[in-house]
Design a protein around this motif. Structure first.
Motif, PDB file in Angstrom:
ATOM      1  N   VAL A 118       0.862  -1.184   0.000  1.00  0.00           N
ATOM      2  CA  VAL A 118       0.000   0.000   0.000  1.00  0.00           C
ATOM      3  C   VAL A 118       0.899   1.236   0.000  1.00  0.00           C
ATOM      4  CG1 VAL A 118      -1.774  -1.202   1.316  1.00  0.00           C
ATOM      5  CG2 VAL A 118      -0.118   0.229   2.501  1.00  0.00           C
ATOM      6  N   ARG A 119       0.285   2.344  -0.341  1.00  0.00           N
ATOM      7  CA  ARG A 119       1.035   3.592  -0.294  1.00  0.00           C
ATOM      8  C   ARG A 119       0.202   4.608   0.481  1.00  0.00           C
ATOM      9  NH1 ARG A 119       4.448   5.729  -5.064  1.00  0.00           N
ATOM     10  NH2 ARG A 119       2.541   6.140  -6.248  1.00  0.00           N
ATOM     11  N   SER A 120       0.881   5.383   1.275  1.00  0.00           N
ATOM     12  CA  SER A 120       0.165   6.390   2.052  1.00  0.00           C
ATOM     13  C   SER A 120       0.391   7.755   1.431  1.00  0.00           C
ATOM     14  CB  SER A 120       0.677   6.401   3.487  1.00  0.00           C
ATOM     15  OG  SER A 120       2.021   6.833   3.515  1.00  0.00           O
ATOM     16  N   SER A 121      -0.687   8.522   1.304  1.00  0.00           N
ATOM     17  CA  SER A 121      -0.537   9.897   0.842  1.00  0.00           C
ATOM     18  C   SER A 121      -0.842  10.811   2.021  1.00  0.00           C
ATOM     19  CB  SER A 121      -1.481  10.174  -0.329  1.00  0.00           C
ATOM     20  OG  SER A 121      -2.796   9.831   0.006  1.00  0.00           O
ATOM     21  N   LEU A 122      -0.014  11.807   2.184  1.00  0.00           N
ATOM     22  CA  LEU A 122      -0.146  12.684   3.335  1.00  0.00           C
ATOM     23  C   LEU A 122      -1.132  13.799   3.061  1.00  0.00           C
ATOM     24  CD1 LEU A 122       2.093  11.007   4.293  1.00  0.00           C
ATOM     25  CD2 LEU A 122       3.476  12.977   4.739  1.00  0.00           C
ATOM     26  N   GLY A 123      -1.387  14.576   4.097  1.00  0.00           N
ATOM     27  CA  GLY A 123      -2.210  15.762   3.924  1.00  0.00           C
ATOM     28  C   GLY A 123      -3.681  15.535   4.161  1.00  0.00           C
ATOM     29  N   GLN A 124      -4.432  16.546   3.825  1.00  0.00           N
ATOM     30  CA  GLN A 124      -5.828  16.585   4.210  1.00  0.00           C
ATOM     31  C   GLN A 124      -6.681  15.469   3.604  1.00  0.00           C
ATOM     32  OE1 GLN A 124      -7.481  20.390   3.355  1.00  0.00           O
ATOM     33  NE2 GLN A 124      -8.552  20.478   5.308  1.00  0.00           N
ATOM     34  N   ALA A 125      -6.458  15.199   2.343  1.00  0.00           N
ATOM     35  CA  ALA A 125      -7.257  14.158   1.699  1.00  0.00           C
ATOM     36  C   ALA A 125      -6.456  12.873   1.585  1.00  0.00           C
ATOM     37  CB  ALA A 125      -7.723  14.627   0.326  1.00  0.00           C
ATOM     38  N   GLY A 126      -5.540  12.698   2.550  1.00  0.00           N
ATOM     39  CA  GLY A 126      -4.626  11.551   2.483  1.00  0.00           C
ATOM     40  C   GLY A 126      -5.266  10.262   2.939  1.00  0.00           C
ATOM     41  N   GLY A 127      -4.470   9.227   2.930  1.00  0.00           N
ATOM     42  CA  GLY A 127      -4.955   7.914   3.326  1.00  0.00           C
ATOM     43  C   GLY A 127      -4.165   6.827   2.625  1.00  0.00           C
ATOM     44  N   TYR A 128      -4.670   5.628   2.701  1.00  0.00           N
ATOM     45  CA  TYR A 128      -3.956   4.503   2.113  1.00  0.00           C
ATOM     46  C   TYR A 128      -4.611   4.059   0.806  1.00  0.00           C
ATOM     47  CZ  TYR A 128      -1.025   3.863   6.209  1.00  0.00           C
ATOM     48  OH  TYR A 128      -0.094   4.034   7.194  1.00  0.00           O
ATOM     49  N   VAL A 129      -3.775   3.640  -0.134  1.00  0.00           N
ATOM     50  CA  VAL A 129      -4.229   3.106  -1.410  1.00  0.00           C
ATOM     51  C   VAL A 129      -3.376   1.888  -1.735  1.00  0.00           C
ATOM     52  CG1 VAL A 129      -4.726   3.662  -3.806  1.00  0.00           C
ATOM     53  CG2 VAL A 129      -4.575   5.491  -2.112  1.00  0.00           C
ATOM     54  N   LEU A 130      -3.972   0.930  -2.432  1.00  0.00           N
ATOM     55  CA  LEU A 130      -3.180  -0.205  -2.906  1.00  0.00           C
ATOM     56  C   LEU A 130      -2.218   0.272  -3.985  1.00  0.00           C
ATOM     57  CD1 LEU A 130      -5.784  -3.106  -3.192  1.00  0.00           C
ATOM     58  CD2 LEU A 130      -4.273  -2.560  -1.299  1.00  0.00           C
ATOM     59  N   THR A 131      -1.022  -0.288  -4.015  1.00  0.00           N
ATOM     60  CA  THR A 131      -0.054   0.138  -5.022  1.00  0.00           C
ATOM     61  C   THR A 131      -0.249  -0.596  -6.347  1.00  0.00           C
ATOM     62  OG1 THR A 131       1.506  -1.487  -4.191  1.00  0.00           O
ATOM     63  CG2 THR A 131       1.709   0.761  -3.347  1.00  0.00           C
ATOM     64  N   ARG A 132      -0.895  -1.773  -6.291  1.00  0.00           N
ATOM     65  CA  ARG A 132      -1.140  -2.501  -7.533  1.00  0.00           C
ATOM     66  C   ARG A 132      -2.574  -3.022  -7.529  1.00  0.00           C
ATOM     67  NH1 ARG A 132       2.209  -7.565  -5.562  1.00  0.00           N
ATOM     68  NH2 ARG A 132       3.619  -6.546  -4.091  1.00  0.00           N
ATOM     69  N   SER A 133      -2.915  -3.621  -8.625  1.00  0.00           N
ATOM     70  CA  SER A 133      -4.243  -4.213  -8.736  1.00  0.00           C
ATOM     71  C   SER A 133      -4.418  -5.320  -7.697  1.00  0.00           C
ATOM     72  CB  SER A 133      -4.415  -4.782 -10.149  1.00  0.00           C
ATOM     73  OG  SER A 133      -5.380  -5.799 -10.156  1.00  0.00           O
ATOM     74  N   ALA A 134      -5.639  -5.464  -7.214  1.00  0.00           N
ATOM     75  CA  ALA A 134      -5.919  -6.485  -6.203  1.00  0.00           C
ATOM     76  C   ALA A 134      -5.608  -7.883  -6.717  1.00  0.00           C
ATOM     77  CB  ALA A 134      -7.390  -6.402  -5.791  1.00  0.00           C
ATOM     78  N   SER A 135      -5.609  -8.045  -8.017  1.00  0.00           N
ATOM     79  CA  SER A 135      -5.321  -9.375  -8.565  1.00  0.00           C
ATOM     80  C   SER A 135      -3.824  -9.670  -8.573  1.00  0.00           C
ATOM     81  CB  SER A 135      -5.868  -9.479  -9.994  1.00  0.00           C
ATOM     82  OG  SER A 135      -5.243  -8.514 -10.814  1.00  0.00           O
ATOM     83  N   GLU A 136      -3.036  -8.667  -8.229  1.00  0.00           N
ATOM     84  CA  GLU A 136      -1.574  -8.858  -8.200  1.00  0.00           C
ATOM     85  C   GLU A 136      -1.034  -8.859  -6.777  1.00  0.00           C
ATOM     86  OE1 GLU A 136      -0.067  -5.756 -10.604  1.00  0.00           O
ATOM     87  OE2 GLU A 136      -0.975  -6.511 -12.449  1.00  0.00           O
ATOM     88  N   ILE A 137      -1.932  -8.922  -5.809  1.00  0.00           N
ATOM     89  CA  ILE A 137      -1.513  -9.021  -4.412  1.00  0.00           C
ATOM     90  C   ILE A 137      -2.037 -10.336  -3.851  1.00  0.00           C
ATOM     91  CG2 ILE A 137      -1.656  -7.995  -2.114  1.00  0.00           C
ATOM     92  CD1 ILE A 137      -2.079  -5.305  -3.374  1.00  0.00           C
ATOM     93  N   THR A 138      -1.134 -11.211  -3.449  1.00  0.00           N
ATOM     94  CA  THR A 138      -1.575 -12.501  -2.919  1.00  0.00           C
ATOM     95  C   THR A 138      -1.771 -12.408  -1.413  1.00  0.00           C
ATOM     96  OG1 THR A 138       0.616 -13.367  -2.402  1.00  0.00           O
ATOM     97  CG2 THR A 138      -0.127 -13.586  -4.684  1.00  0.00           C
ATOM     98  N   VAL A 139      -2.533 -13.360  -0.905  1.00  0.00           N
ATOM     99  CA  VAL A 139      -2.736 -13.422   0.540  1.00  0.00           C
ATOM    100  C   VAL A 139      -1.398 -13.609   1.250  1.00  0.00           C
ATOM    101  CG1 VAL A 139      -3.798 -14.773   2.381  1.00  0.00           C
ATOM    102  CG2 VAL A 139      -5.078 -14.294   0.305  1.00  0.00           C
ATOM    103  N   LEU A 140      -0.535 -14.386   0.616  1.00  0.00           N
ATOM    104  CA  LEU A 140       0.786 -14.610   1.224  1.00  0.00           C
ATOM    105  C   LEU A 140       1.572 -13.311   1.330  1.00  0.00           C
ATOM    106  CD1 LEU A 140       2.794 -16.658   2.345  1.00  0.00           C
ATOM    107  CD2 LEU A 140       3.683 -16.945   0.026  1.00  0.00           C
ATOM    108  N   ASP A 141       1.434 -12.448   0.329  1.00  0.00           N
ATOM    109  CA  ASP A 141       2.114 -11.147   0.387  1.00  0.00           C
ATOM    110  C   ASP A 141       1.760 -10.414   1.670  1.00  0.00           C
ATOM    111  OD1 ASP A 141       3.410 -11.411  -2.040  1.00  0.00           O
ATOM    112  OD2 ASP A 141       1.752 -10.554  -3.185  1.00  0.00           O
ATOM    113  N   VAL A 142       0.474 -10.385   1.977  1.00  0.00           N
ATOM    114  CA  VAL A 142       0.012  -9.668   3.172  1.00  0.00           C
ATOM    115  C   VAL A 142       0.531 -10.331   4.435  1.00  0.00           C
ATOM    116  CG1 VAL A 142      -2.019  -8.916   4.454  1.00  0.00           C
ATOM    117  CG2 VAL A 142      -2.033  -8.862   1.949  1.00  0.00           C
ATOM    118  N   ILE A 143       0.455 -11.643   4.472  1.00  0.00           N
ATOM    119  CA  ILE A 143       0.914 -12.371   5.664  1.00  0.00           C
ATOM    120  C   ILE A 143       2.397 -12.114   5.910  1.00  0.00           C
ATOM    121  CG2 ILE A 143       1.337 -14.666   6.604  1.00  0.00           C
ATOM    122  CD1 ILE A 143      -1.169 -15.608   5.199  1.00  0.00           C
TER     123      ILE A 143
END
Lengths: 155, 155
Positions: free
Chosen positions: A51-76
């Motif tokens: 994930v990537r975090s963007s700072l500032g007022q409208a900030g937050g977290y976003v996935l860096t790639r498509s959900a189909s390119e992130i495996t469960v193992l990656d997260v674990i």
DNA sequence: GACTCTCGGACAAAAGTTATCCGAATTGAG
DNA sequence: CTCAATTCGGATAACTTTTGTCCGAGAGTC
């Protein structure tokens, strides 16, 4: 296994559905968990590049790639680390009948068996992506509820 | 995973080679581990029915069945318990958008994926027996060393 | 009857997990 | 430019699990 893994996976599922950055506080409220502690898990995901975090007022977290390119193992592995559950302490090199270290070029049979099981576990988790989880969720929950979730996230 | 699992497996391998009961103190000395703590692991193995203890002067531990009928998974579950590494905390039933409990008849997708991986892990370990480990050991270590080990156990 | 051994629980120390808080740095909006 | 919102990272504390120790009771063997 750390309980934070479950939170991290849920967050990734939510993030894949949100079109805009989602603040950590919002993710914590949505899942009703400690926002300070969830922040730590999100930092781990960020450090792993999921994930990537963007700072500032409208900030937050976003996935860096498509959900189909992130495996469960990656997260674990991002949250719990990539170290296997079993670690060999080289018992054979201890005690009165210890085999000398120079003879221990190959891992002991027990460690080999454990490593094989660990590979099977990881292989199973590597085959599932966040997109698969999302598909499962959107198949089993009514559309009306999904819409409400998206609306709540935007608000 | 508990470190006692490694000790338990080593003990089972040794026990399968010894013709007579082996006291817990001897197993501890052989592996150079705490005898009080190893005793606890052996009690777990005993409670699970994998080993049997005989009391008295020539007492000690013996395997209850052939080494080919004891799987690595048997030992792991005896010592670490049979509970899976991941436990779902039902995050979806919490927070402002909680789905009511009566809707949660099927496990959530995340729990399902984790359970599948857990099955793969256990299946891999169920396929290996203590006899397999013994065969591996006796194939990779010189016969002279095995004889010394057996002699040390009898003494 | 004396000795050896296991059994089981109570208990203490160490490690890891879970959780909280605060200040610094950064970005976007007014 | 200034202010508010937000993330980041570290320091810290509470809690749980794991690891390890000890001792008395009970049971079998010589």
């Amino acid at each position: 296994m750390s309980g934070g893994v479950e939170w991290g996976l849920h967050c990734c599922v939510v993030l894949s559905g949100a079109g805009a950055p989602v603040p950590a506080a919002k993710l914590a409220e949505l899942h009703d968990v400690s926002q300070s502690y969830l922040a730590k898990q999100l930092q781990l995901l960020s450090r792993a590049g999921l994930v990537r975090s963007s700072l500032g007022q409208a900030g937050g977290y976003v996935l860096t790639r498509s959900a189909s390119e992130i495996t469960v193992l990656d997260v674990i592995e991002a949250i719990d680390g990539a170290q296997p559950a079993f670690r060999c302490t080289e018992v054979r090199q201890r005690g009165p009948l210890a085999t000398p270290a120079e003879r221990c070029d190959t891992p002991c049979p027990i460690a080999r068996v454990m490593a094989a099981a660990d590979r099977a576990w990881r292989e199973s988790l590597r085959g599932i992506t966040i997109a698969d989880l999302v598909a499962d969720v959107s198949r089993t929950t009514p559309a009306e509820q999904l819409d409400r979730a998206r609306a709540w996230l935007r608000a």
